[in-house]
Design a protein around this motif. Structure first.
Motif, PDB file in Angstrom:
ATOM      1  N   ARG A  19       0.851  -1.195   0.000  1.00 28.15           N
ATOM      2  CA  ARG A  19       0.000   0.000   0.000  1.00 28.15           C
ATOM      3  C   ARG A  19       0.890   1.250   0.000  1.00 28.15           C
ATOM      4  NH1 ARG A  19      -5.252  -1.747   0.917  1.00 28.15           N
ATOM      5  NH2 ARG A  19      -5.257  -3.900   1.604  1.00 28.15           N
ATOM      6  N   HIS A  20       2.028   1.148   0.653  1.00 23.92           N
ATOM      7  CA  HIS A  20       2.992   2.250   0.620  1.00 23.92           C
ATOM      8  C   HIS A  20       3.641   2.358  -0.747  1.00 23.92           C
ATOM      9  CE1 HIS A  20       3.681   2.362   5.257  1.00 23.92           C
ATOM     10  NE2 HIS A  20       2.438   2.552   4.905  1.00 23.92           N
ATOM     11  N   TRP A  21       4.040   1.200  -1.289  1.00 23.68           N
ATOM     12  CA  TRP A  21       4.682   1.218  -2.610  1.00 23.68           C
ATOM     13  C   TRP A  21       3.784   1.899  -3.645  1.00 23.68           C
ATOM     14  CZ3 TRP A  21       9.550   0.794  -3.332  1.00 23.68           C
ATOM     15  CH2 TRP A  21      10.359  -0.158  -2.685  1.00 23.68           C
ATOM     16  N   SER A  22       2.489   1.697  -3.496  1.00 23.39           N
ATOM     17  CA  SER A  22       1.553   2.264  -4.472  1.00 23.39           C
ATOM     18  C   SER A  22       1.659   3.796  -4.486  1.00 23.39           C
ATOM     19  CB  SER A  22       0.148   1.808  -4.112  1.00 23.39           C
ATOM     20  OG  SER A  22      -0.787   2.462  -4.904  1.00 23.39           O
ATOM     21  N   ASN A  23       1.627   4.400  -3.294  1.00 26.28           N
ATOM     22  CA  ASN A  23       1.775   5.859  -3.212  1.00 26.28           C
ATOM     23  C   ASN A  23       3.186   6.289  -3.566  1.00 26.28           C
ATOM     24  OD1 ASN A  23      -0.850   6.457  -2.341  1.00 26.28           O
ATOM     25  ND2 ASN A  23      -0.333   5.902  -0.245  1.00 26.28           N
ATOM     26  N   TYR A  24       4.134   5.465  -3.147  1.00 26.16           N
ATOM     27  CA  TYR A  24       5.544   5.786  -3.379  1.00 26.16           C
ATOM     28  C   TYR A  24       5.857   5.852  -4.863  1.00 26.16           C
ATOM     29  CZ  TYR A  24      10.632   4.967  -3.334  1.00 26.16           C
ATOM     30  OH  TYR A  24      11.979   5.057  -3.537  1.00 26.16           O
ATOM     31  N   GLU A  25       5.388   4.840  -5.587  1.00 25.78           N
ATOM     32  CA  GLU A  25       5.693   4.812  -7.016  1.00 25.78           C
ATOM     33  C   GLU A  25       5.041   5.976  -7.738  1.00 25.78           C
ATOM     34  OE1 GLU A  25       5.180   0.643  -8.558  1.00 25.78           O
ATOM     35  OE2 GLU A  25       7.124   1.385  -9.219  1.00 25.78           O
ATOM     36  N   MET A  26       3.818   6.316  -7.292  1.00 27.70           N
ATOM     37  CA  MET A  26       3.145   7.462  -7.911  1.00 27.70           C
ATOM     38  C   MET A  26       3.929   8.734  -7.614  1.00 27.70           C
ATOM     39  SD  MET A  26       0.709   8.373  -9.781  1.00 27.70           S
ATOM     40  CE  MET A  26      -0.708   7.302  -9.850  1.00 27.70           C
ATOM     41  N   ALA A  27       4.371   8.893  -6.366  1.00 28.62           N
ATOM     42  CA  ALA A  27       5.142  10.083  -5.999  1.00 28.62           C
ATOM     43  C   ALA A  27       6.443  10.132  -6.794  1.00 28.62           C
ATOM     44  CB  ALA A  27       5.437  10.073  -4.494  1.00 28.62           C
ATOM     45  N   TYR A  28       7.074   8.980  -6.953  1.00 35.50           N
ATOM     46  CA  TYR A  28       8.348   8.943  -7.687  1.00 35.50           C
ATOM     47  C   TYR A  28       8.138   9.350  -9.138  1.00 35.50           C
ATOM     48  CZ  TYR A  28      13.117   7.432  -8.520  1.00 35.50           C
ATOM     49  OH  TYR A  28      14.456   7.421  -8.808  1.00 35.50           O
TER      50      TYR A  28
ATOM     51  N   THR B  77       4.202  16.591  -3.128  1.00 37.98           N
ATOM     52  CA  THR B  77       4.233  15.185  -3.539  1.00 37.98           C
ATOM     53  C   THR B  77       4.838  14.325  -2.441  1.00 37.98           C
ATOM     54  OG1 THR B  77       4.526  15.914  -5.808  1.00 37.98           O
ATOM     55  CG2 THR B  77       5.050  13.618  -5.328  1.00 37.98           C
ATOM     56  N   ILE B  78       5.994  14.769  -1.932  1.00 42.12           N
ATOM     57  CA  ILE B  78       6.669  13.949  -0.932  1.00 42.12           C
ATOM     58  C   ILE B  78       5.908  14.005   0.388  1.00 42.12           C
ATOM     59  CG2 ILE B  78       8.804  13.693   0.373  1.00 42.12           C
ATOM     60  CD1 ILE B  78      10.197  14.745  -2.195  1.00 42.12           C
ATOM     61  N   GLY B  79       5.471  15.203   0.768  1.00 44.19           N
ATOM     62  CA  GLY B  79       4.680  15.329   1.994  1.00 44.19           C
ATOM     63  C   GLY B  79       3.404  14.507   1.888  1.00 44.19           C
TER      64      GLY B  79
ATOM     65  N   ILE C 274      -3.844   8.671  -4.667  1.00 44.23           N
ATOM     66  CA  ILE C 274      -4.352  10.042  -4.829  1.00 44.23           C
ATOM     67  C   ILE C 274      -3.244  11.082  -4.658  1.00 44.23           C
ATOM     68  CG2 ILE C 274      -6.726   9.501  -4.177  1.00 44.23           C
ATOM     69  CD1 ILE C 274      -5.959  10.943  -1.436  1.00 44.23           C
ATOM     70  N   VAL C 275      -1.987  10.625  -4.628  1.00 43.34           N
ATOM     71  CA  VAL C 275      -0.874  11.578  -4.521  1.00 43.34           C
ATOM     72  C   VAL C 275      -0.944  12.679  -5.595  1.00 43.34           C
ATOM     73  CG1 VAL C 275       1.636  11.781  -4.752  1.00 43.34           C
ATOM     74  CG2 VAL C 275       0.677  10.027  -3.298  1.00 43.34           C
ATOM     75  N   PRO C 276      -1.305  12.354  -6.853  1.00 46.30           N
ATOM     76  CA  PRO C 276      -1.314  13.417  -7.878  1.00 46.30           C
ATOM     77  C   PRO C 276      -2.194  14.614  -7.526  1.00 46.30           C
ATOM     78  CG  PRO C 276      -1.526  11.281  -8.916  1.00 46.30           C
ATOM     79  CD  PRO C 276      -1.588  11.043  -7.442  1.00 46.30           C
ATOM     80  N   ARG C 277      -3.295  14.379  -6.805  1.00 46.58           N
ATOM     81  CA  ARG C 277      -4.176  15.522  -6.457  1.00 46.58           C
ATOM     82  C   ARG C 277      -3.455  16.465  -5.504  1.00 46.58           C
ATOM     83  NH1 ARG C 277      -9.639  12.006  -5.290  1.00 46.58           N
ATOM     84  NH2 ARG C 277      -9.284  10.609  -7.039  1.00 46.58           N
ATOM     85  N   ILE C 278      -2.728  15.866  -4.555  1.00 44.18           N
ATOM     86  CA  ILE C 278      -1.978  16.696  -3.603  1.00 44.18           C
ATOM     87  C   ILE C 278      -0.891  17.464  -4.355  1.00 44.18           C
ATOM     88  CG2 ILE C 278      -0.619  16.651  -1.481  1.00 44.18           C
ATOM     89  CD1 ILE C 278      -2.006  13.986  -0.829  1.00 44.18           C
TER      90      ILE C 278
END
Lengths: 476, 177
Positions: free
Chosen positions: A232-241, B113-115, B54-58
């Motif tokens: 679940r972390h990797w999912s957000n992590y990869e998107m952020a990356y 993004t990181i936050g 949903i990171v892209p929205r942030i």
């Protein structure tokens, strides 16, 4: 229903006859290595005893770095006049060195961001070290403009911080744009690098814990932020990356564009040209790949990383160097063409003067290093000769320093009025300060390879055949 | 066991094993469960039923704030607070304010993004039941785990254990909270 079924199979007859060729995928991790082999290989570098060569290099690097420290200490205690600047050349080596180091940094961002977006998976084995190179190059670059302000304790005036004079920065100045571009670039590069490091720091945390080294486990663990490999972390992590890669791409292009605006927005012949932004960006990537090769080839040999940095990786880097070097060569030719075609006598003179004037020696060093050197990379035999590639990469570094020298100094030394012409030579303080930055860079890079994983283990594992959930990767 | 249990953890040796097991746990209707992997496994989000991040929205919000910050800062400092005439030009124009606003857009997007990623992941969290698992080191290295939490409404020690066994999980054990 029947209709839909018909639509699915209604491919042109020719497509059923043509058998698509199954192109072999480039092997990114050679010899079919396992996940734990990768972990052992990379972590082994950090966990093993500090090798003797490391101490020798570190001592040498510290010695070289002391030249920068001494040069800057002398400048602060005496004044900016200890540098060889005088009318009409009021900035020279400082801005040359600044552009040189910033340009080197750009290959790191190119590898980590642009190649990530283009799904060039070969980037995985070199991106960590290349990003480290970016950060350390930005550190070296920042030294020069910061100390060129003279009274460095006023350097905070560069930022819009409320002050007792109640005045603000002139946001029309490209130099002010540069302040924002470079500080954003430095910050985002560090953040991008750190986010990439998170999972690998967690690996080191757990390895040091089980080997009983509680202090190092706590240190790596603190910076790993409690990463636990949760999907679940990797999912957000990869998107952020991916987003970081997406924003770093326009960032790296804009930074060198804005650096080129420092010149292009002025009216000086030889500077006032619209070709500068793309030409500077290509040159930056060219010099950066030169530096990546200079750093990675010895690292590969020393740590026996041939299975991770394969010949395919070297080929790719050589080809990018060739492509960007050729773009730079084209830009040199196009500048001359436009200077003639534009029929502006000052512009024409600036270019004739570059090639045949007092600084012709610098110009021809630049041409031979930047235009001729990369052409060797057309040949497979050259790309496979690692020592020769390394020597060529040194020529690229030298040539790109001279490019900035030629652009900046020749235009300033010979501008519109012959009565204001001059000749610039650096002072010994400038030479020492610049020489020392190679030590500063090396000290930082040596610390990096000693204490941090030089390759992203998680990313490397993800490009191996056994990472494929359908188990089919191994057959391709 | 006297100590409260966090959940059950099962080990898988290969990526395909984990992938198929994750699909089975998802189909069994569990909600509070997770996979522990040493690298991002392509396609596992779908097998687990994890929705798109949903990171892209942030990030977008950060970018918009960054751009507006740049434009309004330059307008306020140069055209309102201390009117600075440079070259007889208008006090403000979005043209010359663009490069700085552009860089701030990127800077604020990066922070957001990181936050955002850390916030959504609940990090930093240095203490976690999974991190206390004795073989967690292998989960950062070359093995894969599935963790099903006791707080999941469907959790039942015997049934959940049977499910993990059936899915091919090895070394199934309870995690201390």
């Amino acid at each position: 229903m029947a209709h839909a079924h018909h639509a699915d199979t209604a491919t042109p007859a020719i497509l059923q006859e043509v058998k698509p060729a199954s192109l072999p995928r480039a092997i990114l991790v050679a010899n079919n290595r396992s996940f734990s082999w990768i972990t052992e290989k990379i972590c082994g570098i950090i966990e093993g005893k500090t090798p003797t060569w490391w101490w020798v290099c570190f001592a040498l690097a510290c010695f070289v770095a002391s030249f920068t420290v001494a040069g800057i200490a002398y400048l602060i205690s005496t004044g900016v006049g200890v540098w060889g600047h005088a009318n009409p050349v009021n900035w020279a080596w400082d801005i040359v060195n600044f552009v040189f180091w910033i340009g080197i940094g750009h290959a790191g961002t190119l590898i980590s961001a642009i190649l990530c977006l283009l799904r060039q998976k070969w980037r995985t084995s070199i991106n960590r070290a290349a990003e480290a190179m970016t950060i350390f190059a930005v550190v070296c670059a920042a030294i020069f403009p910061v100390f060129h302000v003279g009274r460095v304790w006023y350097a905070w005036y560069l930022f819009p911080i409320p002050n007792s004079n109640a005045i603000w920065q002139n946001f029309r100045s490209p130099l002010e744009w540069d302040v924002f571009a470079v500080s954003t670039y430095g910050t985002v590069s560090v953040l991008f690098w750190y986010v990439g490091l998170l999972p690998d720091l967690a690996v080191l945390r757990d390895r040091f814990y089980s080997s009983g080294n509680k202090l190092r486990s706590a240190l790596y663990g603190f910076f790993a932020l409690g990463w636990r490999g949760s999907n679940r972390h990797w999912s957000n992590y990869e998107m952020a990356y991916l987003i970081l890669a997406g924003i770093s791409t326009p960032l790296v292009l804009s930074v060198h564009t804005i650096v080129s605006f420092d010149f292009a927005v002025s009216l000086l012949p030889g500077w006032h040209t619209t070709i500068f932004p793309p030409y500077f960006v290509a040159g930056a990537i060219f010099s950066g790949f030169g530096m990546v090769l200079t750093l990675m080839l010895p690292l590969r040999a020393v740590y026996k990383l041939e299975d991770l940095i394969t010949q395919y990786h070297i080929d790719c880097m050589c080809k990018i160097t060739l492509a960007t070097g050729t773009i730079v060569g084209y830009a040199y030719a196009m500048e001359f063409f436009i200077a003639w075609y534009g029929a502006n006598p000052y512009e024409g003179f600036a270019f004739i003067n570059r090639a045949f004037g007092h600084y012709a020696w610098a110009y021809w060093i630049m041409i031979s290093c930047n235009v001729i050197t990369p052409q060797f990379f057309w040949f497979k035999a050259v790309r496979e000769n690692t020592s020769f590639v390394w020597i060529l990469s040194i020529f690229v570094n030298v040539g790109m320093w001279f490019e900035r020298f030629v652009i900046i100094v020749t235009s300033l030394a010979r501008d519109f009025l012959p009565s204001s012409w001059g000749y610039y030579s650096p002072s010994i303080v400038e030479i020492f300060t610049f020489f020392g930055t190679f030590g500063v860079f090396s000290v930082l890079f040596l610390l990096f390879i000693r204490f941090l994983p030089i390759m992203p283990m998680a990313e490397l594992k993800a490009v191996t055949p056994q990472a494929d959930v359908h188990g089919g990767g191994a057959h391709h | 066991m006297a100590a409260p249990s966090y959940g059950l953890i099962a080990t898988f040796d290969t990526t395909p094993d984990l992938y198929h097991a994750a699909a089975k746990v998802r189909d069994a209707g569990y909600r509070n469960w997770d996979c522990i992997t040493p690298f991002p496994v392509h396609g596992l989000d779908k097998a687990m039923g994890v929705p798109r991040s949903i990171v892209p929205r942030i990030s977008l919000a950060g970018g918009i704030i960054g751009f507006c910050t740049g434009m309004s800062m330059i307008w306020w400092t140069g055209a309102v607070d201390y009117q600075l005439i440079v070259g007889g030009k208008p006090l403000f124009s979005p043209m010359f304010a663009f490069p700085v606003s552009y860089e701030l857009t990127i800077l604020f997007t990066a922070f957001a993004t990181i936050g955002g990623m850390l916030f959504l992941n609940g990090l930093p969290m240095h203490y976690h039941a999974v991190l206390k698992y004795e073989h967690i080191r292998r989960g950062m290295d070359d093995q894969f785990f599935i963790v099903i939490e006791t707080r999941d409404p469907r959790f039942n020690l015997a049934n959940t254990k049977a499910l993990l066994e059936k899915a091919g999980g090895k070394n199934i054990s309870e995690l201390e909270a």
